[in-house]
Scaffold this active site. Structure first.
Site, PDB file in Angstrom:
ATOM      1  N   HIS A   1       0.816  -1.226   0.000  1.00 16.53           N
ATOM      2  CA  HIS A   1       0.000   0.000   0.000  1.00 16.53           C
ATOM      3  C   HIS A   1       0.849   1.275   0.000  1.00 16.53           C
ATOM      4  O   HIS A   1       1.882   1.351   0.645  1.00 16.53           O
ATOM      5  CB  HIS A   1      -0.930   0.011   1.221  1.00 16.53           C
ATOM      6  CG  HIS A   1      -0.153   0.086   2.504  1.00 16.53           C
ATOM      7  ND1 HIS A   1       0.188   1.279   3.095  1.00 16.53           N
ATOM      8  CD2 HIS A   1       0.385  -0.886   3.279  1.00 16.53           C
ATOM      9  CE1 HIS A   1       0.885   1.035   4.191  1.00 16.53           C
ATOM     10  NE2 HIS A   1       1.019  -0.274   4.328  1.00 16.53           N
TER      11      HIS A   1
ATOM     12  N   HIS B   1      12.524  -1.322 -12.642  1.00 15.51           N
ATOM     13  CA  HIS B   1      12.350  -2.772 -12.790  1.00 15.51           C
ATOM     14  C   HIS B   1      12.379  -3.407 -11.411  1.00 15.51           C
ATOM     15  O   HIS B   1      13.402  -3.347 -10.716  1.00 15.51           O
ATOM     16  CB  HIS B   1      13.467  -3.349 -13.664  1.00 15.51           C
ATOM     17  CG  HIS B   1      13.377  -4.835 -13.840  1.00 15.51           C
ATOM     18  ND1 HIS B   1      14.358  -5.566 -14.461  1.00 15.51           N
ATOM     19  CD2 HIS B   1      12.426  -5.746 -13.477  1.00 15.51           C
ATOM     20  CE1 HIS B   1      14.018  -6.849 -14.478  1.00 15.51           C
ATOM     21  NE2 HIS B   1      12.857  -6.981 -13.872  1.00 15.51           N
TER      22      HIS B   1
HETATM   23  C1  LIG Z   1      24.212  -6.118  -7.516  1.00 16.13           C
HETATM   24  C2  LIG Z   1      24.742  -6.715  -8.812  1.00 16.13           C
HETATM   25  C3  LIG Z   1      24.097  -5.996 -10.025  1.00 16.13           C
HETATM   26  C4  LIG Z   1      26.243  -6.451  -8.804  1.00 16.13           C
HETATM   27  O1  LIG Z   1      26.831  -7.005  -9.936  1.00 16.13           O
HETATM   28  P1  LIG Z   1      28.375  -6.695 -10.225  1.00 16.13           P
HETATM   29  O2  LIG Z   1      28.590  -5.209 -10.350  1.00 16.13           O
HETATM   30  O3  LIG Z   1      28.758  -7.552 -11.386  1.00 16.13           O
HETATM   31  O4  LIG Z   1      29.110  -7.083  -8.886  1.00 16.13           O
HETATM   32  P2  LIG Z   1      30.010  -8.360  -8.563  1.00 16.13           P
HETATM   33  O5  LIG Z   1      29.287  -9.633  -8.896  1.00 16.13           O
HETATM   34  O6  LIG Z   1      31.358  -8.114  -9.190  1.00 16.13           O
HETATM   35  O7  LIG Z   1      30.155  -8.268  -6.968  1.00 16.13           O
HETATM   36  C5  LIG Z   1      30.872  -7.205  -6.354  1.00 16.13           C
HETATM   37  C6  LIG Z   1      30.829  -7.450  -4.852  1.00 16.13           C
HETATM   38  O8  LIG Z   1      29.487  -7.280  -4.358  1.00 16.13           O
HETATM   39  C7  LIG Z   1      29.035  -8.501  -3.777  1.00 16.13           C
HETATM   40  N1  LIG Z   1      27.645  -8.699  -4.185  1.00 16.13           N
HETATM   41  C8  LIG Z   1      27.147  -8.636  -5.437  1.00 16.13           C
HETATM   42  N2  LIG Z   1      25.825  -8.850  -5.425  1.00 16.13           N
HETATM   43  C9  LIG Z   1      25.487  -9.056  -4.150  1.00 16.13           C
HETATM   44  C10 LIG Z   1      24.260  -9.341  -3.521  1.00 16.13           C
HETATM   45  N3  LIG Z   1      23.137  -9.433  -4.220  1.00 16.13           N
HETATM   46  N4  LIG Z   1      24.239  -9.496  -2.183  1.00 16.13           N
HETATM   47  C11 LIG Z   1      25.387  -9.394  -1.450  1.00 16.13           C
HETATM   48  N5  LIG Z   1      26.597  -9.120  -2.012  1.00 16.13           N
HETATM   49  C12 LIG Z   1      26.640  -8.967  -3.343  1.00 16.13           C
HETATM   50  C13 LIG Z   1      29.937  -9.593  -4.341  1.00 16.13           C
HETATM   51  O9  LIG Z   1      30.009 -10.696  -3.459  1.00 16.13           O
HETATM   52  C14 LIG Z   1      31.248  -8.863  -4.454  1.00 16.13           C
HETATM   53  O10 LIG Z   1      31.837  -8.750  -3.175  1.00 16.13           O
HETATM   54  P3  LIG Z   1      33.451  -8.700  -2.994  1.00 16.13           P
HETATM   55  O11 LIG Z   1      33.886  -7.447  -3.684  1.00 16.13           O
HETATM   56  O12 LIG Z   1      33.628  -8.663  -1.509  1.00 16.13           O
HETATM   57  O13 LIG Z   1      33.971  -9.934  -3.653  1.00 16.13           O
HETATM   58  C15 LIG Z   1      24.454  -8.230  -8.958  1.00 16.13           C
HETATM   59  O14 LIG Z   1      25.272  -8.993  -8.068  1.00 16.13           O
HETATM   60  C16 LIG Z   1      23.000  -8.568  -8.636  1.00 16.13           C
HETATM   61  O15 LIG Z   1      22.599  -8.792  -7.496  1.00 16.13           O
HETATM   62  N6  LIG Z   1      22.185  -8.608  -9.734  1.00 16.13           N
HETATM   63  C17 LIG Z   1      20.767  -8.889  -9.625  1.00 16.13           C
HETATM   64  C18 LIG Z   1      20.404 -10.000 -10.619  1.00 16.13           C
HETATM   65  C19 LIG Z   1      18.906 -10.195 -10.706  1.00 16.13           C
HETATM   66  O16 LIG Z   1      18.173  -9.967  -9.784  1.00 16.13           O
HETATM   67  N7  LIG Z   1      18.464 -10.655 -11.873  1.00 16.13           N
HETATM   68  C20 LIG Z   1      17.047 -10.861 -12.082  1.00 16.13           C
HETATM   69  C21 LIG Z   1      16.630 -10.198 -13.367  1.00 16.13           C
HETATM   70  S1  LIG Z   1      14.953 -10.537 -13.766  1.00 16.13           S
END
Ligand SMILES: CC(C)(COP(=O)(O)OP(=O)(O)OC[C@H]1O[C@@H](n2cnc3c(N)ncnc32)[C@H](O)[C@@H]1OP(=O)(O)O)[C@@H](O)C(=O)NCCC(=O)NCCS
Length: 130
Positions: free
Chosen positions: A60, A69
Site C-alpha cells: 500500500h 524494474h
Molecule cells: C548487484 C549486482 C548488479 C552487482 O553485480 P556486479 O557489479 O557484477 O558485482 P560483482 O558480482 O562483481 O560483486 C561485487 C561485490 O558485491 C558482492 N555482491 C554482489 N551482489 C550481491 C548481492 N546481491 N548481495 C550481497 N553481495 C553482493 C559480491 O560478493 C562482491 O563482493 P566482494 O567485492 O567482496 O567480492 C548483482 O550482483 C545482482 O545482485 N544482480 C541482480 C540480478 C537479478 O536480480 N536478476 C534478475 C533479473 S529478472
C-alpha cells in the site's frame, strides 16, 4: 523513446497478466507491464514503462517512478518510494517507508532498511552502498 512515441501520437499499452492482483485503488501508468502473480495493493502508484516482474509485491501507498524494474519476488513494504530507472534485484525486500533514489541498483536478495541514494549499487542485508 516513449516520449518520442507519444509526441507522434502513439500511446503505449499497460499490460497486466490475468493472475496478477492489482487493487482498484492502485495506479499503473502506460507502458508498464505487470507479470504473473504480482500483487499491487491499495494506493500504490506505478509510473510509466516499469516492469513489475513475476511474483513481485508492491504494498500500500508505494510510489514507483518511471522505468523501474522490480525483479521476480521483490517485496516492497508500505510507503516505499523508488526513483526513476532504478532496478531491484530478485528477491530483494524493503522496510516500510524507505526511499531509494534514481538510477540505482539493489542487489539480489538484499534487505533495504535505510534510504539509498541515487546512482549507487547497494547490496546485502541490510543493504549498504558498495
Ligand atoms: C548487484 C549486482 C548488479 C552487482 O553485480 P556486479 O557489479 O557484477 O558485482 P560483482 O558480482 O562483481 O560483486 C561485487 C561485490 O558485491 C558482492 N555482491 C554482489 N551482489 C550481491 C548481492 N546481491 N548481495 C550481497 N553481495 C553482493 C559480491 O560478493 C562482491 O563482493 P566482494 O567485492 O567482496 O567480492 C548483482 O550482483 C545482482 O545482485 N544482480 C541482480 C540480478 C537479478 O536480480 N536478476 C534478475 C533479473 S529478472
Amino acid at each position: 523513446m516513449s516520449e518520442q512515441l507519444s509526441e507522434v501520437g502513439f500511446s503505449l499499452a499497460t499490460l497486466i497478466h490475468h493472475s496478477a492482483v492489482v487493487s482498484q485503488y492502485a495506479v499503473v501508468e502506460s507502458g508498464s507491464v505487470v507479470f504473473a502473480n504480482a500483487v499491487i495493493n491499495a494506493f500504490a502508484k506505478i509510473g510509466k514503462n516499469c516492469i513489475i516482474n513475476t511474483g513481485a509485491i508492491v504494498e500500500h501507498d508505494c510510489i514507483i517512478k518511471d522505468a523501474v524494474h522490480l525483479s521476480p519476488n521483490v517485496a516492497l513494504a508500505g510507503n516505499t518510494k523508488v526513483g526513476i530507472s532504478t532496478w531491484l534485484g530478485i528477491g530483494s525486500v524493503t522496510k516500510q517507508g524507505v526511499e531509494i533514489g534514481d538510477n540505482s541498483t539493489i542487489g539480489a536478495n538484499s534487505t533495504v532498511l535505510n534510504n539509498i541514494p541515487s546512482n549507487v549499487t547497494a547490496v546485502g542485508s541490510p543493504a549498504t552502498v558498495k
